[in-house]
Write a protein that holds these residues in place. Structure first.
Motif, PDB file in Angstrom:
ATOM      1  N   ASN A  15       0.864  -1.175   0.000  1.00  0.00           N
ATOM      2  CA  ASN A  15       0.000   0.000   0.000  1.00  0.00           C
ATOM      3  C   ASN A  15       0.907   1.234   0.000  1.00  0.00           C
ATOM      4  N   TRP A  76      -7.310   3.521  -3.335  1.00  0.00           N
ATOM      5  CA  TRP A  76      -6.881   2.134  -3.234  1.00  0.00           C
ATOM      6  C   TRP A  76      -8.041   1.189  -2.952  1.00  0.00           C
ATOM      7  N   ASP A  77      -8.902   1.525  -1.995  1.00  0.00           N
ATOM      8  CA  ASP A  77     -10.004   0.630  -1.634  1.00  0.00           C
ATOM      9  C   ASP A  77     -11.011   0.499  -2.768  1.00  0.00           C
ATOM     10  N   ASN A  81     -12.149  -2.944  -5.079  1.00  0.00           N
ATOM     11  CA  ASN A  81     -13.523  -3.345  -5.404  1.00  0.00           C
ATOM     12  C   ASN A  81     -13.745  -3.419  -6.911  1.00  0.00           C
TER      13      ASN A  81
END
Length: 99
Positions: A15, A76-77, A81
């Motif tokens: 990350n 990022w999240d 998804n």
């Protein structure tokens, strides 16, 4: 495909910003950056509309449109998804350009 565009796989479990990841990997001589979003191409490949992606990921249609048209970078999240819904790797969401 332009010769200055590089597609590569960078592990998603880091990350980290791309430049920091490359420095950790000992690639300080490389100058790479995140290029254009490839979401439009990936949606076409998956035969899916922006509205369908918005519905399946629970992001607004306006937000998806902003990503597709390069007005905003995908967090990022959200990339996690989206890549799940489109059955692709997170690294495929953007071009990696040599600067």
């Amino acid at each position: 495909m332009p010769s200055h565009v590089i597609y590569c796989c960078i592990p998603t479990w880091y990350n980290l910003p791309l430049d920091r990841y490359l420095l950790l990997r000992g690639a300080s001589e490389l100058a790479l950056a995140r290029g254009r979003c490839r979401l439009r191409y990936l949606l076409k490949r998956a035969n899916m509309s922006q509205a369908e992606l918005a519905r399946r990921t629970e992001y607004s249609r306006q937000q998806v449109s902003n990503w597709v048209n390069n007005r905003e970078k995908i967090p990022w999240d959200a990339a996690l998804n989206i890549s799940y819904v489109l059955s692709c790797h997170m690294e495929e969401l953007y071009e990696i350009v040599n600067v």
